[in-house]
Design a protein around this motif. Structure first.
Motif, mmCIF file in Angstrom:
data_model
loop_
_atom_site.group_PDB
_atom_site.id
_atom_site.type_symbol
_atom_site.label_atom_id
_atom_site.label_comp_id
_atom_site.label_asym_id
_atom_site.label_seq_id
_atom_site.Cartn_x
_atom_site.Cartn_y
_atom_site.Cartn_z
ATOM 1 N N ARG A 44 -10.606 -9.566 79.519
ATOM 2 C CA ARG A 44 -10.108 -11.005 79.898
ATOM 3 C C ARG A 44 -10.818 -11.512 81.157
ATOM 4 N N ALA A 45 -11.212 -10.526 81.878
ATOM 5 C CA ALA A 45 -11.858 -10.903 83.398
ATOM 6 C C ALA A 45 -13.354 -11.449 83.167
ATOM 7 N N ARG A 46 -13.940 -10.760 82.035
ATOM 8 C CA ARG A 46 -15.439 -11.105 81.691
ATOM 9 C C ARG A 46 -15.128 -12.361 81.255
ATOM 10 N N ARG A 47 -14.417 -12.921 80.309
ATOM 11 C CA ARG A 47 -14.207 -14.320 79.707
ATOM 12 C C ARG A 47 -14.200 -15.412 80.869
ATOM 13 N N ASP A 48 -13.004 -15.007 81.857
ATOM 14 C CA ASP A 48 -12.535 -15.910 82.763
ATOM 15 C C ASP A 48 -13.810 -16.206 83.449
ATOM 16 N N LEU A 49 -14.553 -14.993 83.858
ATOM 17 C CA LEU A 49 -15.942 -15.161 84.628
ATOM 18 C C LEU A 49 -16.865 -16.224 84.012
ATOM 19 N N LYS A 50 -17.313 -15.697 82.854
ATOM 20 C CA LYS A 50 -18.260 -16.346 82.146
ATOM 21 C C LYS A 50 -17.858 -17.734 82.213
ATOM 22 N N ARG A 51 -16.625 -18.335 82.037
ATOM 23 C CA ARG A 51 -16.392 -19.640 82.299
ATOM 24 C C ARG A 51 -16.524 -20.337 83.418
ATOM 25 N N HIS A 52 -16.133 -19.681 84.694
ATOM 26 C CA HIS A 52 -16.507 -19.928 85.778
ATOM 27 C C HIS A 52 -17.911 -20.192 86.095
ATOM 28 N N LEU A 53 -18.808 -19.185 85.471
ATOM 29 C CA LEU A 53 -19.989 -19.287 85.781
ATOM 30 C C LEU A 53 -20.608 -20.379 85.183
ATOM 31 N N ASP A 54 -20.003 -20.826 83.860
ATOM 32 C CA ASP A 54 -20.414 -22.187 83.181
ATOM 33 C C ASP A 54 -20.368 -23.338 84.129
ATOM 34 N N LEU A 55 -19.179 -23.337 84.797
ATOM 35 C CA LEU A 55 -18.928 -24.312 85.652
ATOM 36 C C LEU A 55 -19.621 -24.509 86.918
ATOM 37 N N LEU A 56 -19.822 -23.298 87.568
ATOM 38 C CA LEU A 56 -20.823 -23.394 88.644
ATOM 39 C C LEU A 56 -22.397 -23.783 88.067
ATOM 40 N N GLY A 57 -22.552 -23.346 87.070
ATOM 41 C CA GLY A 57 -24.108 -23.551 86.337
ATOM 42 C C GLY A 57 -24.047 -25.109 86.297
ATOM 43 N N LYS A 58 -23.101 -25.733 85.758
ATOM 44 C CA LYS A 58 -23.126 -27.126 85.526
ATOM 45 C C LYS A 58 -23.085 -27.901 86.800
ATOM 46 N N ARG A 59 -22.365 -27.531 87.941
ATOM 47 C CA ARG A 59 -22.451 -28.213 89.286
ATOM 48 C C ARG A 59 -23.787 -28.085 89.732
ATOM 49 N N ARG A 60 -24.544 -26.738 89.638
ATOM 50 C CA ARG A 60 -25.679 -26.651 90.167
ATOM 51 C C ARG A 60 -26.581 -27.648 89.417
#
Ligand code: IMP
Ligand code: MG
Length: 507
Positions: free
Chosen positions: A418-434
């Motif tokens: 579950r943590a991996r899935r959440d983290l990947k979603r958050h990473l996607d978000l950070l990537g978009k902001r970047r």
């Protein structure tokens, strides 16, 4: 105007004096365009001799006028001696096109701006940007400036040749006359034509015919030289220009400026003309003593006679005659190769580079302060996002490793998943902001750079790096500034200190 203050210093008479000075118009500010910038520590009290180049150092030219003159003579020679069509007389000046530090590719007829790692950031063929895939070809191999295919434009005297190279290619190829243009030969013709106009005295004759049109008389120059002399420094002039030209220009700039100096020659302990820099720093040409008309009288074996003028010479004899150590000499010049690189490589002379373009560049920085601040804020935001992304990725890598082990009991395994899935979603978000921040940064960067120079952007930068020119200034100039008279604002005993430099791992 900033109040003259000394933070944390409560001595009353001093504060009173500072207030009085401020009221009288003395300012603590040095305008950025007139500041002296420091690459390497320089203790002025260890300097006993200060030498000056003349052209583009003591004598600042009106760049557009001198360029137009050079272009006119070069075009004449191209038509009359090399058979170029009359139509090239229609070429109009484009003052922004040539800047210092660009590189001419004689093989392909392009002009390139490199960063300090020799990466091609911008490229033009004629006045058109080079197509993306062709630019990419440059980026796939390291540009070797030692090849005779490339010519570095490293002096202000060379700007007209870079401009004309692009302008003639543009002109002839647009008119369909350029089908068989030999790019190498075109460059060689332009070089030969400009060289001739300098060597046969045509350019100098025109300048001397109307000095105020071509030369900027700096009203603070005399005081600057006087201040150095008053602090006990010896001054010398070391120029590649011939005596006849040197004496007229120097007279125009300094004669009559201060009553204690009847002529310009009184400011200098030694005057050397036709010095043949950069050869001066490596060669063994003798010093020739000249008569008043600039005719050689004899070789000078021993010291220099004050008030007399010399021609030629070399570094070793110069130091021997004066009993000098190289580290006691500060040489002020404008030519990155002839004045800076050679004096740094072949001698222990300290260097001050005069970069007249800085005044315009820094004034533009001032007018674009808001955009530049927005740029810095975005850059900061990007750095923070990058660091966030790395931290999150590191955690994900650990979770991946734990998951991959397959030895976790089921409950923990589910949590890790579950943590991996959440983290990947958050990473996607950070990537978009970047990506968004990067896009905004690139747009802003282009807008700001176009305001500095629509063809090339900043003189000292290319992308996120130093431009090739900026890198050379950093490597070879101990200090640099926009004009000689800026020295006047500093004590002649000043300790110019460089900022401490950090490697990325030290930050
Ligand atoms: P300096 O900067 O005082 O050492 O002198 C520069 C001298 O080089 C001036 O006399 C210029 O006329 C001369 N100069 C600049 N470019 C060329 C060139 O392409 N060929 C020959 N002389 C040049
Ligand atoms: Mg010069």
């Amino acid at each position: 105007m900033a109040l003259l203050t000394l933070e944390g210093f409560s001595d009353e008479p001093l504060q009173d004096a500072l207030e009085l000075l401020t009221a009288a118009g003395f300012s603590a500010d040095v305008e950025p365009a007139r500041e002296i910038y420091v690459n390497r520590d320089l203790r002025m009290n260890a300097i006993s001799w200060v030498g000056f180049d003349m052209d583009y150092t003591l004598a600042l030219y009106h760049q557009d006028e001198l360029d137009a003159l050079s272009v006119r003579h070069t075009v004449d020679t191209l038509i009359e001696h090399f058979g170029y069509p009359e139509a090239i007389r229609a070429i109009k000046p484009e003052p922004d096109f040539a800047i210092r530090g660009v590189v001419v590719d004689r093989k392909l007829g392009n002009i390139l701006k490199l960063d300090s790692h020799y990466y091609v950031g911008r490229a033009y063929h004629g006045f058109q940007p080079v197509a993306r895939e062709l630019k990419k070809a440059y980026q796939d191999e390291r540009i070797r400036l030692s090849l005779d295919r490339y010519v570095l434009v490293d002096t202000l005297f060379a700007l007209p040749e870079a401009f004309l190279y692009a302008a003639i290619i543009d002109h002839l190829e647009r008119d369909g006359d350029g089908a068989a243009l030999d790019y190498m030969q075109l460059y060689d013709h332009i070089r030969a034509a400009i060289d001739l106009a300098h060597a046969d005295g045509r350019i100098k004759r025109d300048v001397l015919g109307d000095i105020p049109r071509y030369v900027r008389r700096d009203p603070e120059l005399a005081q600057t030289l006087h201040k150095l002399r008053s602090a006990g420094k010896h001054l010398f002039l070391l120029t590649n220009s011939e005596w006849y030209y040197t004496s007229e220009l120097m007279s125009y700039m300094l004669d009559g400026a201060l009553s204690s100096y009847p002529t310009w020659r009184n400011y200098f302990d030694v005057v050397i003309t036709t010095a043949k820099k950069p050869w001066f720093f490596r060669g063994d040409d003798p010093f020739l003593l000249l008569d008043e008309l600039g005719r050689p009288l004899r070789e000078e074996q021993n010291g220099f006679i004050r008030g007399h003028v010399y021609e030629g010479g070399n570094l070793n004899d110069f130091q021997r005659k004066l009993g000098l150590r190289g580290s006691e000499v500060l040489y002020v010049g404008d030519h990155i190769y002839g004045d800076m690189i050679r004096s740094k490589r072949d001698s222990a002379w300290r260097t001050c580079m005069v970069i007249q373009e800085m005044e315009g560049e820094l004034q533009k920085r001032d007018t674009m302060r808001a955009e530049l601040n927005a740029w810095y804020a975005l850059d900061h935001e990007l750095a923070a996002l990058n660091s966030d992304l790395s931290a999150h990725r590191r955690v994900l890598e650990r979770l991946d490793a734990a998951y991959g082990l397959g030895t976790l009991d089921t409950a923990l395994g589910q949590k890790v998943e579950r943590a991996r899935r959440d983290l990947k979603r958050h990473l996607d978000l950070l990537g978009k902001r970047r990506r968004t921040a990067l896009g905004r940064l690139i747009d802003l960067d282009l807008e700001i750079a176009a305001n500095f120079n629509p063809f090339w952007g900043f003189l000292f930068k290319e992308g996120a790096e130093h431009s090739f020119f900026g890198g050379q200034v950093e490597d070879y100039a101990c200090i640099y500034t926009s004009r000689v008279s800026n020295l006047r604002q500093y004590s002649p005993l000043r300790y110019f200190r460089a900022r401490t430099q950090h490697m990325p791992h030290e930050l």
